[in-house]
Design a protein around this motif. Structure first.
Motif, PDB file in Angstrom:
ATOM      1  N   LEU A  35       0.808  -0.927   0.018  1.00 52.81           N
ATOM      2  CA  LEU A  35      -0.037  -0.090   0.005  1.00 52.81           C
ATOM      3  C   LEU A  35       0.902   1.281  -0.180  1.00 52.81           C
ATOM      4  N   LYS A  36       0.551   2.174  -0.929  1.00 56.46           N
ATOM      5  CA  LYS A  36       1.877   3.084  -1.054  1.00 56.46           C
ATOM      6  C   LYS A  36       0.882   4.566  -1.029  1.00 56.46           C
ATOM      7  N   ARG A  37       0.261   4.810   0.109  1.00 57.09           N
ATOM      8  CA  ARG A  37       0.057   6.156   0.525  1.00 57.09           C
ATOM      9  C   ARG A  37       0.611   6.644   1.756  1.00 57.09           C
ATOM     10  N   PRO A  38       1.573   6.443   2.027  1.00 56.91           N
ATOM     11  CA  PRO A  38       2.477   6.482   3.301  1.00 56.91           C
ATOM     12  C   PRO A  38       2.281   8.156   3.818  1.00 56.91           C
ATOM     13  N   GLU A  39       2.095   9.002   3.166  1.00 58.76           N
ATOM     14  CA  GLU A  39       1.685  10.424   3.687  1.00 58.76           C
ATOM     15  C   GLU A  39       0.440  10.594   4.367  1.00 58.76           C
ATOM     16  N   VAL A  40      -0.507   9.696   4.324  1.00 61.82           N
ATOM     17  CA  VAL A  40      -1.689   9.472   5.106  1.00 61.82           C
ATOM     18  C   VAL A  40      -1.764   8.051   5.848  1.00 61.82           C
ATOM     19  N   PHE A  41      -0.676   7.453   6.058  1.00 65.00           N
ATOM     20  CA  PHE A  41      -0.377   6.071   6.743  1.00 65.00           C
ATOM     21  C   PHE A  41      -1.327   5.090   5.925  1.00 65.00           C
ATOM     22  N   ASN A  42      -1.134   5.134   4.482  1.00 66.83           N
ATOM     23  CA  ASN A  42      -1.930   4.208   3.963  1.00 66.83           C
ATOM     24  C   ASN A  42      -3.368   3.958   4.117  1.00 66.83           C
ATOM     25  N   ALA A  43      -3.972   5.418   4.432  1.00 65.19           N
ATOM     26  CA  ALA A  43      -5.515   5.496   4.640  1.00 65.19           C
ATOM     27  C   ALA A  43      -6.205   4.913   3.322  1.00 65.19           C
ATOM     28  N   LEU A  44      -7.294   4.256   3.497  1.00 67.12           N
ATOM     29  CA  LEU A  44      -7.958   3.619   2.289  1.00 67.12           C
ATOM     30  C   LEU A  44      -9.050   4.835   1.704  1.00 67.12           C
ATOM     31  N   ASN A  45      -8.675   5.193   0.605  1.00 60.54           N
ATOM     32  CA  ASN A  45      -9.433   5.925  -0.308  1.00 60.54           C
ATOM     33  C   ASN A  45     -10.231   4.815  -1.313  1.00 60.54           C
ATOM     34  N   ALA A  46     -11.268   5.486  -2.294  1.00 63.99           N
ATOM     35  CA  ALA A  46     -12.030   4.695  -2.949  1.00 63.99           C
ATOM     36  C   ALA A  46     -10.813   3.927  -4.099  1.00 63.99           C
ATOM     37  N   GLU A  91       3.767   0.703   3.074  1.00 63.00           N
ATOM     38  CA  GLU A  91       4.844   1.340   2.970  1.00 63.00           C
ATOM     39  C   GLU A  91       4.994   2.483   4.098  1.00 63.00           C
ATOM     40  N   GLY A  92       6.093   2.737   4.370  1.00 62.53           N
ATOM     41  CA  GLY A  92       6.358   3.766   5.486  1.00 62.53           C
ATOM     42  C   GLY A  92       5.940   2.971   6.805  1.00 62.53           C
ATOM     43  N   LYS A  93       5.477   3.853   7.753  1.00 59.32           N
ATOM     44  CA  LYS A  93       5.612   3.605   9.289  1.00 59.32           C
ATOM     45  C   LYS A  93       4.077   2.686   9.554  1.00 59.32           C
ATOM     46  N   ALA A  94       3.043   2.783   8.662  1.00 61.77           N
ATOM     47  CA  ALA A  94       1.884   2.149   8.894  1.00 61.77           C
ATOM     48  C   ALA A  94       1.521   0.994   8.037  1.00 61.77           C
ATOM     49  N   PHE A  95       0.806   0.181   8.439  1.00 59.24           N
ATOM     50  CA  PHE A  95       0.150  -0.658   7.962  1.00 59.24           C
ATOM     51  C   PHE A  95      -1.037  -0.086   6.823  1.00 59.24           C
ATOM     52  N   CYS A  96      -1.998   0.319   7.744  1.00 58.59           N
ATOM     53  CA  CYS A  96      -3.177   0.931   7.082  1.00 58.59           C
ATOM     54  C   CYS A  96      -4.175   1.586   8.276  1.00 58.59           C
ATOM     55  N   SER A  97      -4.150   2.875   8.063  1.00 62.49           N
ATOM     56  CA  SER A  97      -4.845   3.637   9.332  1.00 62.49           C
ATOM     57  C   SER A  97      -6.251   3.789   8.993  1.00 62.49           C
ATOM     58  N   GLY A  98      -6.938   3.012   8.072  1.00 61.86           N
ATOM     59  CA  GLY A  98      -8.400   3.013   8.026  1.00 61.86           C
ATOM     60  C   GLY A  98      -8.846   3.793   6.995  1.00 61.86           C
ATOM     61  N   ALA A  99     -10.181   4.197   6.792  1.00 60.24           N
ATOM     62  CA  ALA A  99     -10.788   5.087   5.826  1.00 60.24           C
ATOM     63  C   ALA A  99     -10.011   6.551   5.946  1.00 60.24           C
ATOM     64  N   ASP A 100      -9.959   6.817   4.859  1.00 64.41           N
ATOM     65  CA  ASP A 100      -9.337   8.365   4.680  1.00 64.41           C
ATOM     66  C   ASP A 100     -10.511   9.634   4.896  1.00 64.41           C
ATOM     67  N   LEU A 101     -10.555  10.005   6.116  1.00 61.85           N
ATOM     68  CA  LEU A 101     -11.705  10.640   6.469  1.00 61.85           C
ATOM     69  C   LEU A 101     -11.321  12.294   5.889  1.00 61.85           C
ATOM     70  N   ALA A 148      -2.607  -0.837  12.467  1.00 62.60           N
ATOM     71  CA  ALA A 148      -3.572  -1.270  11.627  1.00 62.60           C
ATOM     72  C   ALA A 148      -4.891  -0.825  12.229  1.00 62.60           C
ATOM     73  N   ALA A 149      -5.694   0.187  11.787  1.00 62.55           N
ATOM     74  CA  ALA A 149      -6.466   0.695  12.623  1.00 62.55           C
ATOM     75  C   ALA A 149      -7.756   0.728  11.814  1.00 62.55           C
ATOM     76  N   GLY A 150      -8.974   0.951  12.469  1.00 65.13           N
ATOM     77  CA  GLY A 150     -10.122   1.088  11.874  1.00 65.13           C
ATOM     78  C   GLY A 150     -10.468  -0.092  10.496  1.00 65.13           C
ATOM     79  N   ALA A 151     -10.647   0.355   9.475  1.00 59.35           N
ATOM     80  CA  ALA A 151     -10.992  -0.569   8.285  1.00 59.35           C
ATOM     81  C   ALA A 151      -9.506  -1.126   8.059  1.00 59.35           C
ATOM     82  N   GLY A 152      -8.421  -0.490   8.386  1.00 59.44           N
ATOM     83  CA  GLY A 152      -7.194  -1.322   8.363  1.00 59.44           C
ATOM     84  C   GLY A 152      -6.957  -2.294   8.767  1.00 59.44           C
ATOM     85  N   CYS A 153      -7.617  -2.395  10.142  1.00 56.32           N
ATOM     86  CA  CYS A 153      -7.478  -3.422  10.884  1.00 56.32           C
ATOM     87  C   CYS A 153      -8.336  -4.611  10.643  1.00 56.32           C
TER      88      CYS A 153
END
Length: 259
Positions: A20-31, A58-68, A107-112
Motif C-alpha cells: 500500500l503506497k499512501r505513506p503520507e496518510v499512513f496508507n489510509a483507504l480511499n476509493a 509502505e512507511g510507518k503504517a500498515f493501514c490507518s483505516g478510511a481516509d476521513l 492497523a486501525a479501523g478499516a485497516g484492522c
C-alpha cells in the motif's frame, strides 16, 4: 499487468506482494486504493502463476483505516460499504490462495479489518491493531464483526470493538490471530521466506482449507457484510458520526451524545 496508482504490486516466483503506497496518510483507504486491492485479488484468483498474495504497507503504517480527510461522496455509509469495501473484502476472502497480512505498523479501523481479512498474519515489532470505529461514533465494518468473533470470541471482540484499545503485536500473538512477531532487522528476509514457504504449499488444499473454515461459521461473510452495511448506514446518519469526524479534523476530544 496494469500499473496502479495507490499500491505497488510485485510478482516473484508465484508470490504477489501488494505494498500500500499512501505513506503520507499512513496508507489510509480511499476509493481508488480499495478498488486496486480488489483488482489485484481478482487477477490473482484468475492467474495460474499466482500462488500467494502478501499485503503490507509502505512507511510507518500498515493501514490507518478510511481516509476521513478525503471526504465521503455519499452520506449513506451503507451504500459506500456495498460499493467499495465489501467487494474488496469478499475478493480477498474468496481468493482461493493464501493471503498473508504482513503488518508492518498500525492497523486501525478499516485497516484492522483489512489485516484480519488476511488468512495468516505476521507483525513487525511495534505494530498494533485497533478497531477505532467507536471513537467516531460508528460500528465495525469491512468484515471485522465476523473476523473478531472468529479470532477472539464474543467477550474479547466486544472489548476490542467497544473500547478501541490498541493491541500490540505480542498481545495479538498471545490472543492467537498473529502467527509471528518479527524484528525490524529480520522483517524483509523473513517476509520473503514466509512468502516462499506458502508459495510452495499445495494451493488446492489451501483453497479448500480456507473455504471450509469460513463455511464452518453459522453466518456467511456476505450476510455479515450486509448486516454491517445496514448498521453503518444508520450510524453514518448520526450526529455522533458528524461530531466524531469534526473532532478528528479539528484535533480535539469528541463530545458524543448518543444521537
Amino acid at each position: 499487468m496494469s500499473s496502479y496508482q495507490f499500491l505497488h504490486l510485485s510478482q516473484v516466483n508465484g508470490v504477489w506482494t501488494i505494498h500500500l503506497k499512501r505513506p503520507e496518510v499512513f496508507n489510509a483507504l480511499n476509493a481508488g486504493l480499495i478498488h486496486e486491492i480488489r483488482d489485484v485479488a481478482e487477477k490473482a484468483k484468475a492467474s495460474e502463476s499466482a500462488r500467494v498474495l502478501v499485503i503490507t504497507g509502505e512507511g510507518k503504517a500498515f493501514c490507518s483505516g478510511a481516509d476521513l480527510k478525503s471526504g465521503a461522496s455519499d452520506s449513506d455509509l451503507g451504500a459506500v460499504l456495498r460499493a467499495t469495501y465489501n467487494p474488496m473484502i469478499l475478493a480477498l476472502r474468496g481468493l482461493d490462495k493464501p493471503v498473508i497480512g504482513a503488518i508492518n505498523g498500525p492497523a486501525a479501523g478499516a485497516g484492522c479489518s483489512l489485516a484480519l481479512a488476511c488468512d495468516y498474519l505476521i507483525a513487525k515489532e511495534g505494530a498494533y491493531f485497533s478497531e477505532l470505529f467507536v471513537q467516531i461514533g460508528l460500528t465495525l465494518d469491512a468484515g471485522s464483526t465476523a473476523f473478531l468473533m472468529q479470532s477472539v470470541g464474543y467477550h474479547k471482540a466486544f472489548e476490542l470493538a467497544a473500547t478501541a484499545k490498541k493491541i500490540g503485536a505480542d498481545e495479538a500473538k498471545d490472543l492467537g490471530f498473529v502467527a509471528e512477531v518479527i524484528s525490524e532487522e529480520s522483517w524483509e528476509s523473513r517476509l520473503q521466506t514466509i512468502g516462499a514457504e506458502f508459495a510452495s504449499k499445495p494451493t488446492m488444499a489451501i483453497a479448500l482449507i480456507k473455504r471450509e473454515l469460513q463455511k464452518a461459521h453459522h453466518q456467511d461473510l456476505a450476510t455479515v457484510l450486509e448486516m454491517e452495511a445496514e448498521a453503518q448506514r444508520q450510524a453514518g446518519y448520526s450526529k455522533d458520526f458528524q461530531e466524531g469526524v469534526a473532532s478528528f479534523l479539528e484535533k480535539r476530544a469528541p463530545q458524543f451524545r448518543g444521537k
